[in-house]
Design a protein around this motif. Structure first.
Motif, PDB file in Angstrom:
ATOM      1  N   LYS A  42      -3.385  12.039  -0.619  1.00 38.32           N
ATOM      2  CA  LYS A  42      -2.936  10.661  -0.410  1.00 38.32           C
ATOM      3  C   LYS A  42      -4.109   9.757  -0.029  1.00 38.32           C
ATOM      4  CE  LYS A  42       1.633  11.066  -0.860  1.00 38.32           C
ATOM      5  NZ  LYS A  42       2.376  10.427  -1.972  1.00 38.32           N
ATOM      6  N   GLU A  73      -8.930   5.210  -3.992  1.00 37.20           N
ATOM      7  CA  GLU A  73      -9.079   4.860  -5.403  1.00 37.20           C
ATOM      8  C   GLU A  73      -8.328   3.580  -5.749  1.00 37.20           C
ATOM      9  OE1 GLU A  73      -7.649   8.304  -7.396  1.00 37.20           O
ATOM     10  OE2 GLU A  73      -9.538   9.425  -7.216  1.00 37.20           O
ATOM     11  N   THR A  74      -7.172   3.379  -5.123  1.00 35.55           N
ATOM     12  CA  THR A  74      -6.323   2.237  -5.465  1.00 35.55           C
ATOM     13  C   THR A  74      -6.719   0.976  -4.714  1.00 35.55           C
ATOM     14  OG1 THR A  74      -4.490   3.793  -5.802  1.00 35.55           O
ATOM     15  CG2 THR A  74      -3.931   1.448  -5.657  1.00 35.55           C
ATOM     16  N   TRP A  75      -7.081   1.133  -3.450  1.00 36.70           N
ATOM     17  CA  TRP A  75      -7.319  -0.028  -2.592  1.00 36.70           C
ATOM     18  C   TRP A  75      -8.746  -0.127  -2.074  1.00 36.70           C
ATOM     19  CZ3 TRP A  75      -3.564  -3.686  -2.139  1.00 36.70           C
ATOM     20  CH2 TRP A  75      -2.274  -3.326  -2.544  1.00 36.70           C
ATOM     21  N   ARG A 133      -4.089  -9.072  -7.953  1.00 36.74           N
ATOM     22  CA  ARG A 133      -2.996  -8.104  -8.053  1.00 36.74           C
ATOM     23  C   ARG A 133      -1.641  -8.814  -8.130  1.00 36.74           C
ATOM     24  NH1 ARG A 133      -2.427  -2.528  -6.512  1.00 36.74           N
ATOM     25  NH2 ARG A 133      -4.628  -2.486  -5.930  1.00 36.74           N
ATOM     26  N   ILE A 154       0.839  -1.201   0.000  1.00 37.64           N
ATOM     27  CA  ILE A 154       0.000   0.000   0.000  1.00 37.64           C
ATOM     28  C   ILE A 154       0.872   1.249   0.000  1.00 37.64           C
ATOM     29  CG2 ILE A 154      -1.717   1.309   1.299  1.00 37.64           C
ATOM     30  CD1 ILE A 154      -2.800  -1.331   2.364  1.00 37.64           C
ATOM     31  N   TRP A 182      -4.909  -1.309   5.852  1.00 37.14           N
ATOM     32  CA  TRP A 182      -5.529  -0.153   5.193  1.00 37.14           C
ATOM     33  C   TRP A 182      -5.842   0.936   6.220  1.00 37.14           C
ATOM     34  CZ3 TRP A 182      -9.659   3.003   5.473  1.00 37.14           C
ATOM     35  CH2 TRP A 182      -9.993   3.758   4.349  1.00 37.14           C
ATOM     36  N   LEU A 203      -6.067   8.896  -3.068  1.00 29.76           N
ATOM     37  CA  LEU A 203      -5.355   7.894  -3.856  1.00 29.76           C
ATOM     38  C   LEU A 203      -5.475   6.512  -3.205  1.00 29.76           C
ATOM     39  CD1 LEU A 203      -3.526   7.129  -6.214  1.00 29.76           C
ATOM     40  CD2 LEU A 203      -1.550   7.841  -4.826  1.00 29.76           C
ATOM     41  N   THR A 214       2.342   2.057  -3.409  1.00 28.14           N
ATOM     42  CA  THR A 214       1.423   2.694  -4.360  1.00 28.14           C
ATOM     43  C   THR A 214       1.221   4.169  -4.042  1.00 28.14           C
ATOM     44  OG1 THR A 214      -0.544   2.078  -3.063  1.00 28.14           O
ATOM     45  CG2 THR A 214       0.190   0.531  -4.764  1.00 28.14           C
ATOM     46  N   LEU A 215       1.476   4.547  -2.787  1.00 32.56           N
ATOM     47  CA  LEU A 215       1.347   5.947  -2.380  1.00 32.56           C
ATOM     48  C   LEU A 215       2.680   6.688  -2.446  1.00 32.56           C
ATOM     49  CD1 LEU A 215      -0.946   5.407   0.750  1.00 32.56           C
ATOM     50  CD2 LEU A 215      -1.648   6.083  -1.555  1.00 32.56           C
TER      51      LEU A 215
END
Length: 525
Positions: free
Chosen positions: A494, A500-502, A69, A2, A478, A497, A5-6
């Motif tokens: 952040k 949106e991603t997770w 993933r 995680i 998360w 994001l 990705t950030l």
């Protein structure tokens, strides 16, 4: 993953000499099994001592998204939760699933000299159990998670035993349900836990509902590590976490093999250490609230013991031994000390003969404590007693003399309370430990609120409602990252994001997390 990705830098300090925590695959043949390709017989000389099966139900979607993933379709295979020809042995009566039976094959009803009222036995243990949890299962399937959770949490003060007795179930029925559906003493834990467990084990609407990982569950954590930009630092046992003077960062002290290595400074700390281990880390009084310290010490963990035996061959799949009732996958169960025997769901298409590795005993709660009392050094008197008992129970369960099993080549036993890096199998709260929805200071809520003025975040499955599952670890990760982002100058960007991603875990509510953060900063939680 995680944080990558950030684009947030990090270091991972791992006390153990391996990654994965309670995802733990033991290979009797070591690296030869780890490196063997799919369908090579050497690949299947293993047993998963921790997480081993993954239900594809409505709760577990995030786990299967993680599988996607990580491109795990090539090794995600059917886990045979049930299979033909498995056995049940209760009250001295053995029954094979291939045989017809009357409604009380195990002679537990009053009519047959047992103690369970006949009307319950006629209905059947599965239907009686299902009816108990059905209203809550329907709530989680039809209502938003938080609304369904409020409905369930209203009964948090009850143990499962207390709840059933309050609803008028006779005590003999309660014991009957516990014996046939779970582990000895587990009904003394929270009713909330039994309900979540019942839903987690519900059948999923998929081609088949259960999966496992070909070659062992540690392939999951290995693939995760391969995606990281910063590899875990193995053998780094943290001994102290403390805010620096002025409160702008955290100092973390760690060592290797009881030798001091370093104290390093980090902006924030996310701890995924099991609570039994976290209690042994020195954290100054000002960095943890009273409620957090209470939670770390008090929140209940269950015990689990697994006994794996390695025979020369899979005798349970051999017609010469089992006749026309060979077993491929599935579970057999009993009220004898081994309680549950799990047959491998993998290696069926191997290009040669695979070794006879079987999870001969899988126990929880008091059953695991008693088996775990014998889980001592290999070759010790206690270890010999454990193997003798396991073989005896296995023979009785299958009605096969021990001599017909063939040579026992090796064995491996793991009791999670005896594991210095776990000190418990998984969280399983007692009555009242989740807390009422209206309560502002529950032990569980305190675990979700940041400590050390927003710089210390406690994660791990114990801080999710999905105890004992990989899902709980994912959801807690998360939430910990979401909270940690709050101290960054671009926090909102952040967090957007991240969502949106997770996505957002069903059990989390961002507004509620912000309130918990405020309460945490004021040391209310």
């Amino acid at each position: 993953m995680i944080l990558d990705t950030l684009k947030i830098p990090y270091e991972i300090l791992e006390a153990n000499d391996r990654i994965g925590g309670r995802i733990y695959t033991h290979r009797f043949n070591g690296d030869a099994g780890r490196d063997a390709p799919v369908n090579d017989p050497a690949r299947y000389d293993y047993i998963d001592m921790g997480a081993m099966r993954y239900p594809n139900n409505f709760f577990m979607k995030r786990v299967f998204k993680l599988f996607e993933r990580l491109d795990m379709d090539d090794i995600l295979i059917e886990y045979k939760y049930s299979a033909p020809n498995t056995f049940r042995l209760y009250n001295g009566v053995r029954h094979n699933s291939a045989d017809q039976s009357d409604l009380d094959i195990f002679n537990v009803s009053e009519a047959k000299g047992g103690a369970v009222p006949d009307e319950y036995v006629v209905k059947g243990v599965d239907d009686v159990s299902s009816d108990i949890f059905k209203p809550f299962a329907e709530a989680f399937q039809t209502l938003p998670f938080n609304e369904a959770w409020k409905k369930l949490a209203a009964y948090d003060p009850y143990s499962t035993r207390g709840y059933l007795l309050s609803k008028g179930y006779p005590d003999t029925v309660v014991e009957w349900l516990e014996t046939f559906t779970t582990a000895t003493g587990l009904y003394d834990d929270a009713f909330v836990e039994s309900t979540m467990d019942a839903m987690d084990f519900a059948n999923a609407k998929a081609a088949y509902s259960w999966y496992c990982i070909d070659g062992g569950s540690d392939n999951l954590t290995t693939r995760m590590a391969q995606r990281l930009t910063s590899q875990p630092l193995i053998g780094r046992r943290v001994t102290k976490i403390a805010s620096v003077p002025g409160g702008g960062a955290m100092d973390v002290t760690f060592g290797k093999h009881f030798i001091f290595i370093s104290t390093k400074r980090y902006a924030q700390v996310i701890s995924t250490v099991p609570l039994g281990c976290l209690a042994a880390i020195d954290i100054p009084q000002n960095d943890l609230s009273y409620m957090k310290r209470m939670a770390i010490r008090c929140l209940n963990y269950d015990t689990s013991t697994k006994v794996a035996l390695k025979f020369q061959s899979r005798w349970w799949e051999d017609p010469k031994i089992m006749g026309d009732r060979t077993i491929k996958g599935g579970v057999s169960s009993t009220d004898s000390p081994i309680r549950t025997c799990v047959y491998p769901s993998y290696g069926f298409h191997a290009t040669g003969k695979v070794s006879g590795v079987i999870l001969a005993s899988y126990t929880w709660a008091q059953d695991a404590q008693r088996m775990g009392g014998l889980a001592q050094a290999k070759g010790s008197d206690a270890d010999k007693l454990l193997i003798e008992l396991t073989l005896k129970n296995l023979s009785e369960l299958h009605n096969v003399p021990v001599e017909k099993f063939g040579p026992l080549l090796d064995h491996y036993v793991h009791n999670w309370h005896n594991d210095e890096h776990a000190r418990g199998a998984f969280a399983l709260f007692g009555p009242g430990q989740f807390g009422q929805p209206s309560s502002g200071n529950s032990l569980f809520a305190s675990m979700k609120a940041p400590g050390a003025n927003g710089k210390l975040h406690i994660a791990g499955e114990a801080t999710s409602v999905h105890h004992a599952w990989v899902l709980g670890a994912l959801n807690s990760a998360w939430r910990a990252v979401y909270n940690a982002l709050g101290l960054l100058p671009d926090a909102q960007t952040k967090r957007t994001l991240l969502e949106e991603t997770w996505g957002i875990p069903d059990e989390e509510d961002c507004k509620a997390l912000l309130k918990l953060a405020v309460l945490g900063n004021h040391k209310v939680l």
